[in-house]
Design a protein around this motif. Structure first.
Motif, PDB file in Angstrom:
ATOM      1  N   ARG A 119      42.959  26.225  46.247  1.00 13.37           N
ATOM      2  CA  ARG A 119      42.940  27.543  45.619  1.00 13.37           C
ATOM      3  C   ARG A 119      41.800  27.694  44.611  1.00 13.37           C
ATOM      4  NH1 ARG A 119      48.856  30.108  45.154  1.00 13.37           N
ATOM      5  NH2 ARG A 119      49.541  29.630  47.254  1.00 13.37           N
ATOM      6  N   GLY A 120      41.832  28.753  43.850  1.00 12.11           N
ATOM      7  CA  GLY A 120      40.806  29.018  42.850  1.00 12.11           C
ATOM      8  C   GLY A 120      39.696  29.880  43.415  1.00 12.11           C
ATOM      9  N   CYS A 121      38.494  29.740  42.839  1.00 17.44           N
ATOM     10  CA  CYS A 121      37.361  30.558  43.270  1.00 17.44           C
ATOM     11  C   CYS A 121      36.056  29.802  43.035  1.00 17.44           C
ATOM     12  CB  CYS A 121      37.342  31.892  42.537  1.00 17.44           C
ATOM     13  SG  CYS A 121      37.109  31.741  40.760  1.00 17.44           S
ATOM     14  N   ALA A 122      34.994  30.368  43.593  1.00 16.90           N
ATOM     15  CA  ALA A 122      33.648  29.825  43.381  1.00 16.90           C
ATOM     16  C   ALA A 122      32.748  30.983  42.955  1.00 16.90           C
ATOM     17  CB  ALA A 122      33.122  29.186  44.657  1.00 16.90           C
ATOM     18  N   GLN A 123      31.799  30.672  42.084  1.00 18.51           N
ATOM     19  CA  GLN A 123      30.843  31.676  41.625  1.00 18.51           C
ATOM     20  C   GLN A 123      29.445  31.077  41.666  1.00 18.51           C
ATOM     21  OE1 GLN A 123      30.407  32.324  37.408  1.00 18.51           O
ATOM     22  NE2 GLN A 123      30.130  34.515  37.712  1.00 18.51           N
TER      23      GLN A 123
ATOM     24  N   VAL B 162      32.573  25.892  40.868  1.00 14.29           N
ATOM     25  CA  VAL B 162      33.728  25.879  41.759  1.00 14.29           C
ATOM     26  C   VAL B 162      34.929  25.600  40.873  1.00 14.29           C
ATOM     27  CG1 VAL B 162      34.821  24.831  43.772  1.00 14.29           C
ATOM     28  CG2 VAL B 162      32.317  25.050  43.682  1.00 14.29           C
ATOM     29  N   LEU B 163      35.778  26.600  40.739  1.00 13.77           N
ATOM     30  CA  LEU B 163      36.940  26.517  39.863  1.00 13.77           C
ATOM     31  C   LEU B 163      38.177  26.431  40.739  1.00 13.77           C
ATOM     32  CD1 LEU B 163      35.811  29.465  37.576  1.00 13.77           C
ATOM     33  CD2 LEU B 163      35.384  27.028  37.214  1.00 13.77           C
ATOM     34  N   ALA B 164      38.741  25.253  40.833  1.00 10.18           N
ATOM     35  CA  ALA B 164      39.888  25.027  41.705  1.00 10.18           C
ATOM     36  C   ALA B 164      41.171  24.950  40.887  1.00 10.18           C
ATOM     37  CB  ALA B 164      39.695  23.732  42.491  1.00 10.18           C
ATOM     38  N   ARG B 165      42.253  25.419  41.466  1.00 12.21           N
ATOM     39  CA  ARG B 165      43.560  25.290  40.796  1.00 12.21           C
ATOM     40  C   ARG B 165      43.922  23.813  40.684  1.00 12.21           C
ATOM     41  NH1 ARG B 165      46.927  24.472  37.935  1.00 12.21           N
ATOM     42  NH2 ARG B 165      49.015  25.309  37.780  1.00 12.21           N
ATOM     43  N   PHE B 166      43.672  23.078  41.773  1.00 12.93           N
ATOM     44  CA  PHE B 166      43.859  21.627  41.803  1.00 12.93           C
ATOM     45  C   PHE B 166      42.673  21.024  42.540  1.00 12.93           C
ATOM     46  CE2 PHE B 166      48.196  23.407  42.047  1.00 12.93           C
ATOM     47  CZ  PHE B 166      48.747  22.857  40.909  1.00 12.93           C
ATOM     48  N   GLY B 167      42.367  19.771  42.279  1.00 14.29           N
ATOM     49  CA  GLY B 167      41.288  19.116  42.992  1.00 14.29           C
ATOM     50  C   GLY B 167      41.208  17.638  42.660  1.00 14.29           C
ATOM     51  N   CYS B 168      40.553  16.906  43.571  1.00 22.08           N
ATOM     52  CA  CYS B 168      40.348  15.471  43.365  1.00 22.08           C
ATOM     53  C   CYS B 168      39.226  15.006  44.296  1.00 22.08           C
ATOM     54  CB  CYS B 168      41.630  14.684  43.651  1.00 22.08           C
ATOM     55  SG  CYS B 168      42.199  14.774  45.355  1.00 22.08           S
ATOM     56  N   ALA B 169      38.712  13.807  44.040  1.00 22.32           N
ATOM     57  CA  ALA B 169      37.764  13.208  44.973  1.00 22.32           C
ATOM     58  C   ALA B 169      38.520  12.982  46.279  1.00 22.32           C
ATOM     59  CB  ALA B 169      37.222  11.898  44.417  1.00 22.32           C
TER      60      ALA B 169
END
Length: 161
Positions: free
Chosen positions: A72-76, A84-91
């Protein structure tokens, strides 16, 4: 294909910075499919996929890459700066399937109990609304866990939106 010119990129979640540095190319999992971003790309704001692979090229030929799994989230992209702004994320290579599966099972059980309790609740409407909001938020967490498991086990991105 080689790309000329690096640009600034940051990959962030609400709780941490996953990456900050120069990239030559970004393959971003958008809501309706992947898209590429290079230096000079026009300004954009786009919604991220619910469980997708983000690949960053750290050199012009793409021999050195960083890969993340985001949810989720968005990219600008603005003035040669990608966020890149993600609600959740990891390598992508750091997903511990057994740990994530245990969290998912525990959360799933907790959600089932909360839903059952809400069905018979005699609480006031404000309290019920707060409980429903908590359930929705935790269902998003559960979808993050499920997407990680699917990706780690199959290499496929989530098919849910």
């Amino acid at each position: 294909m080689a790309y000329e010119g690096a640009y600034r990129c940051a990959v962030l979640t609400p709780t941490r910075e996953l990456f900050a540095g120069e990239v030559y190319y970004a393959d971003i999992p958008g809501f309706v499919g992947h898209y590429g971003v290079i230096k000079g790309h026009e300004s954009l704001v786009a919604t991220n996929h619910q469980g997708g692979k983000l690949t960053l090229w750290l050199d012009p030929e793409g021999k050195e890459k960083k890969v993340f799994f985001i949810h989720r989230g968005c990219a600008q992209m603005l003035h040669d700066h990608l966020a890149v702004l993600a609600r959740f994320g990891c390598a992508a290579d750091s997903i511990d399937v057994e740990n994530v599966r245990a969290k998912a099972e525990k959360l799933s059980a907790t959600l089932e109990q909360a839903k059952a309790k809400l069905e018979v609740s005699t609480e006031d409407e404000d309290r019920k609304a707060a409980e429903k909001a908590w359930i929705i938020t935790e269902e998003i967490h559960l979808s993050w866990y499920e997407a990680q498991i699917e990706f780690a086990e199959t290499g496929k991105e989530s098919t849910k939106q």
